[in-house]
Design a protein around this motif. Structure first.
Motif, short mmCIF file in Angstrom:
data_model
loop_
_atom_site.label_atom_id
_atom_site.label_comp_id
_atom_site.label_asym_id
_atom_site.label_seq_id
_atom_site.Cartn_x
_atom_site.Cartn_y
_atom_site.Cartn_z
N MET B 1 25.52 19.16 -34.76
CA MET B 1 25.69 17.80 -35.29
C MET B 1 24.36 17.25 -35.79
SD MET B 1 28.21 15.82 -32.58
CE MET B 1 28.42 14.34 -33.58
N ILE B 2 24.46 16.30 -36.75
CA ILE B 2 23.24 15.70 -37.29
C ILE B 2 22.40 15.07 -36.17
CG2 ILE B 2 22.39 13.77 -38.68
CD1 ILE B 2 24.49 14.43 -40.76
N VAL B 3 23.06 14.43 -35.19
CA VAL B 3 22.30 13.76 -34.13
C VAL B 3 21.50 14.73 -33.26
CG1 VAL B 3 23.63 11.63 -33.96
CG2 VAL B 3 24.33 13.64 -32.62
N ASP B 4 21.75 16.02 -33.40
CA ASP B 4 20.94 16.99 -32.64
C ASP B 4 19.65 17.35 -33.35
OD1 ASP B 4 22.61 17.26 -30.35
OD2 ASP B 4 24.05 18.25 -31.66
N ARG B 5 19.45 16.85 -34.58
CA ARG B 5 18.19 17.10 -35.28
C ARG B 5 17.13 16.11 -34.81
NH1 ARG B 5 20.84 17.71 -41.33
NH2 ARG B 5 22.58 18.96 -40.58
N THR B 6 15.88 16.43 -35.10
CA THR B 6 14.84 15.44 -34.80
C THR B 6 14.87 14.37 -35.90
OG1 THR B 6 13.12 16.52 -36.12
CG2 THR B 6 13.31 17.20 -33.80
#
Lengths: 207, 207
Positions: B1-6
């Motif tokens: 998911m995008i929220v797992d990126r920094t």
């Protein structure tokens, strides 16, 4: 730096009862999202057929919004730092007159920094809003909506920063400094609101 | 998911010439920042002395804003998915009539999903704005500014989502669907703008 955290981790810390990161860092990152979207518009316009006339302007847009994004990332950390100094000053001992005087001075000094930081954030958001006008006017029509998203994000960050200026300026004893800060902020808010609506309207026309 | 990126990685991808993530994902994450700040207000009010009367309401605020934050994180990915489907449909072959018909149907079907996704984002942002009213009214006065930051973030996300609804609805052949989507969006925008200003004014009074 805060930007080295995952979005999930940052959102969880924000939501938690930990005092920082709080609204100031959140505002800086929302502004950084706005700046990043303007760079995207520039990157998807420069070098594209039909946009030769604005090529140089779009390359400048990318460079300038990258610079502002870096500033905003730095200000997300700065908010945590200045808030921590205010908290530390309030926790200083007040056993005798000398301690009370030292604490009072430390609080006032911390409040100056905690007013200057969101004021600087508001200034940088004002610059992002100004850049958004160029992106909305000259950017590739396929991605002009991203200039619109960028400007509303930067404007939200400016209004959010304003709240922290008001809070901290209200407790400053140096009224000349505080009044000057609030006056500058109110100019930024007025100009920012007007420009944001103009950019948003221009984006809607070009959709 | 995008929220797992920094955050740094996400901002860099946003700024790049890659078509996604774009304004839709950015809007969803700005909305998630807003929802997280409301949870923070709830978490710093529930269980605190002087706020016993709103304890239950603040616990509900936390649960509800956590739920909306999860929805917004999901919608950040959904934007990438529906945009990808529109792009894939436009790239379909159009060598003969059968291919052209299949491509036209695929485009229309992708556009329906690409209108529904930002409309759903706009609805969720409307819910965040509604929750912000409770946070601004009942939240701990020490953190009421965070309700103000939350509401302007959610409102920016709502306006940003609107741009994607307009773009995609404009190319839909099923005008009944498109007109209904735009009408719902315009109600959300009108209610959202009015509520946001009311919440922001209430926060300023309580600072």
């Amino acid at each position: 730096m805060i930007v080295d955290r995952t979005l999930r981790g940052f959102l969880e810390e924000l939501a938690s009862s930990a005092p920082t990161p709080g609204g100031g860092s959140a505002a800086a990152l929302v502004g950084a999202v706005g700046a990043a979207l303007l760079a995207m518009v520039g990157n998807l316009t420069a070098g594209k057929k039909g946009y030769e006339a604005v090529d140089r302007s779009m390359r400048d847009l990318v460079a300038e919004s990258d610079r502002l994004r870096g500033e905003l990332a730095r200000l997300a950390d700065e908010d945590v730092r200045v808030f921590g100094e205010v908290m530390a000053a309030y926790r200083m001992p007040r056993g005798d007159d000398a301690e009370r005087a030292a604490r009072r001075d430390a609080i006032q000094s911390a409040l100056l920094a905690a007013t200057e930081a969101p004021l600087e954030l508001a200034r940088v958001c004002g610059e992002v809003i100004e850049l958004a006008a160029t992106a909305a006017e000259e950017g590739n029509s396929n991605v002009v909506s991203d200039a619109g998203v960028g400007v509303v994000a930067a404007h939200a960050a400016l209004r959010a920063a304003a709240l922290n200026v008001y809070i901290n300026a209200g407790s400053i004893q140096d009224r000349e400094f505080a009044d000057r800060a609030v006056a500058e902020l109110e100019r930024l808010l007025a100009v920012g609101a007007e420009r944001t609506e103009a950019v948003f309207a221009r984006v809607r026309e070009r959709l």
